[in-house]
Scaffold this motif. Structure first.
Motif, short mmCIF file in Angstrom:
data_model
loop_
_atom_site.label_atom_id
_atom_site.label_comp_id
_atom_site.label_asym_id
_atom_site.label_seq_id
_atom_site.Cartn_x
_atom_site.Cartn_y
_atom_site.Cartn_z
N UNK A 1 47.76 -5.45 17.50
CA UNK A 1 48.72 -6.18 18.30
C UNK A 1 49.07 -7.48 17.58
N UNK A 2 50.27 -7.97 17.80
CA UNK A 2 50.71 -9.21 17.15
C UNK A 2 49.98 -10.42 17.73
N UNK A 3 49.81 -11.42 16.87
CA UNK A 3 49.24 -12.68 17.30
C UNK A 3 47.73 -12.68 17.32
N UNK A 4 47.13 -13.83 17.65
CA UNK A 4 45.67 -13.93 17.71
C UNK A 4 45.11 -12.94 18.73
N UNK A 5 43.94 -12.42 18.42
CA UNK A 5 43.30 -11.44 19.30
C UNK A 5 43.16 -11.98 20.72
N UNK A 6 43.50 -11.15 21.69
CA UNK A 6 43.32 -11.42 23.12
C UNK A 6 44.14 -12.60 23.61
N UNK A 7 45.32 -12.76 23.01
CA UNK A 7 46.28 -13.74 23.51
C UNK A 7 47.64 -13.05 23.52
N UNK A 8 48.61 -13.66 24.18
CA UNK A 8 49.98 -13.12 24.20
C UNK A 8 50.89 -13.90 23.26
N UNK B 1 67.02 -16.53 -2.10
CA UNK B 1 65.75 -15.84 -1.98
C UNK B 1 65.71 -15.02 -0.70
N UNK B 2 64.89 -13.98 -0.69
CA UNK B 2 64.75 -13.13 0.48
C UNK B 2 63.92 -13.83 1.54
N UNK B 3 64.04 -13.42 2.81
CA UNK B 3 63.25 -14.04 3.86
C UNK B 3 61.76 -13.83 3.62
N UNK B 4 60.92 -14.67 4.20
CA UNK B 4 59.48 -14.48 4.04
C UNK B 4 59.04 -13.10 4.53
N UNK B 5 58.00 -12.60 3.90
CA UNK B 5 57.50 -11.28 4.28
C UNK B 5 57.02 -11.29 5.73
N UNK B 6 57.23 -10.17 6.42
CA UNK B 6 56.75 -10.03 7.78
C UNK B 6 55.23 -9.94 7.78
N UNK B 7 54.65 -10.23 8.93
CA UNK B 7 53.20 -10.14 9.07
C UNK B 7 52.84 -9.89 10.52
N UNK B 8 51.55 -9.88 10.83
CA UNK B 8 51.10 -9.53 12.18
C UNK B 8 51.04 -10.70 13.16
N UNK B 9 51.63 -11.85 12.81
CA UNK B 9 51.50 -13.02 13.67
C UNK B 9 52.49 -13.05 14.83
N UNK B 10 53.67 -12.46 14.65
CA UNK B 10 54.70 -12.53 15.68
C UNK B 10 55.52 -11.25 15.67
N UNK B 11 55.76 -10.69 16.86
CA UNK B 11 56.56 -9.47 16.98
C UNK B 11 57.97 -9.72 16.44
N UNK C 1 40.71 -11.04 13.74
CA UNK C 1 41.84 -11.95 13.89
C UNK C 1 42.88 -11.40 14.85
N UNK C 2 43.03 -10.07 14.88
CA UNK C 2 44.03 -9.44 15.73
C UNK C 2 43.37 -8.30 16.50
N UNK C 3 43.81 -8.09 17.73
CA UNK C 3 43.25 -7.02 18.54
C UNK C 3 43.73 -5.66 18.05
N UNK C 4 42.84 -4.69 18.05
CA UNK C 4 43.17 -3.36 17.55
C UNK C 4 44.10 -2.63 18.51
N UNK C 5 45.13 -1.99 17.94
CA UNK C 5 46.01 -1.10 18.69
C UNK C 5 45.76 0.35 18.31
N UNK C 6 44.68 0.58 17.53
CA UNK C 6 44.30 1.95 17.18
C UNK C 6 45.01 2.49 15.96
N UNK C 7 44.32 3.39 15.25
CA UNK C 7 44.93 4.16 14.16
C UNK C 7 45.58 3.27 13.09
N UNK C 8 44.88 2.20 12.70
CA UNK C 8 45.41 1.34 11.64
C UNK C 8 46.52 0.41 12.09
N UNK C 9 46.55 0.07 13.37
CA UNK C 9 47.56 -0.83 13.91
C UNK C 9 46.88 -1.95 14.70
#
Length: 305
Positions: free
Chosen positions: A207-214, A60-70, A197-205
């Motif tokens: 930042x990875x991970x929970x909003x306002x955390x690293x 099987x292929x790897x799990x789909x990418x998402x916005x949780x981790x860079x 859930x995630x901080x805005x990076x503008x223009x439909x983007x």
């Protein structure tokens, strides 16, 4: 600052706006301008295919990418840096990849070694302070969040200008103007709706991970693919001993997630800067003033590594 060349300017970052502010050592003395550099956004790629609902198999292929981790391409110290800049132990020596131009007058006045050290200090400020992990958006800041910047600055600049501006920004981190005064790329919390859930990076983007955390950048670099120009050197004879002017353009890319294309992306921030460096203290070149302008940010695909 006592001279035109000693202006202090800060370029802030918000998603797509342009700006620069010129400031003196004790009070503003410059004009507002903007970089003439422009970068066109890269068109979004095709949406990711929907995940299969069939049972997983060994092939099987790897799990789909998402916005949780860079992505893994952001692992390491300054991924995409020029060869030889990053040591095997992860330490950075920007000086190895710096060239200068127009330095003959300054070399005659202070020597080649001093000129090279001043140019390196200017590039270090860009990639160790302007582009840093502090760029990720936060709801609140503390004064000591900016302590790492202080050693790069002339002590008088710190006391008369930088500490008061830190205080103003910490008191009002949603103030675009207060953020611009610090010379750093600081993405603003005001661009993200409360409860997102995630901080805005503008223009439909986002930042990875929970909003306002690293946490979305754990084990990853916040900035990648640093680039900079030859450093143009000038001499400021308005003081004794003279100061060095270092002019350069630079850019770096921050991994973000495209919510429209549902894929990894990068946000690239260009910078045009003139630094004034003072070596009178005898303990290396410190920045006593700068003018920084930021070009239009651009979105694109991450570099393949």
């Amino acid at each position: 600052m006592r001279s035109r060349a000693s202006r202090l300017v800060v370029g802030a970052v918000a998603a797509v706006a342009l700006g620069s502010v010129a400031l003196g050592l004790a009070s503003p003395d410059g004009s507002v301008g903007s970089s003439d550099r422009r970068s066109a956004p890269t068109a979004a790629g095709p949406s990711a295919a929907p995940a299969s609902t069939s049972p997983a198999t060994s092939a099987s292929t790897p799990p789909a990418r998402g916005p949780d981790l860079a992505p893994d391409s952001a692992r390491g110290t300054w991924p995409g840096a020029p060869r030889g800049v990053v040591g095997a132990d992860g330490t950075i020596d920007w000086c190895r990849a710096i060239t200068t131009s127009g330095a003959s007058e300054a070399i005659a006045a202070v020597g080649r070694e001093a000129v090279d050290a001043a140019a390196c200090a200017a590039v270090r400020f860009a990639f160790e302070h302007r582009y840093s992990r502090l760029s990720l958006p936060r709801r609140t800041y503390a004064p000591d969040d900016f302590d790492s910047v202080v050693p790069a600055l002339d002590p008088r600049t710190v006391a008369d200008v930088y500490r008061p501006r830190i205080t103003r920004f910490v008191a009002d981190p949603d103030s675009r103007h207060a953020g611009e005064q610090l010379g750093l790329v600081l993405f603003a919390a005001r661009d993200t709706p409360r409860g997102a859930a995630h901080a805005s990076a503008g223009n439909g983007h986002v930042f990875y991970g929970p909003a306002f955390s690293a946490r979305g950048y754990a084990g990853r670099a916040v900035w990648t693919d640093p680039t900079w120009s030859t450093v143009a050197i000038g001499l400021d004879r308005s003081t004794t001993p003279p100061r060095i002017e270092a002019r350069l353009t630079a850019s770096a890319s921050l991994p973000v997630w495209s919510t429209t294309a549902r894929r990894d992306a990068v946000l690239t921030v260009p910078t045009r800067a003139t630094f004034v460096l003072d070596g009178a203290g005898g303990d290396g070149w410190r920045i006593s003033g700068w003018t920084i302008s930021r070009g239009r940010v651009a979105y694109g695909r991450p570099a393949e590594r």
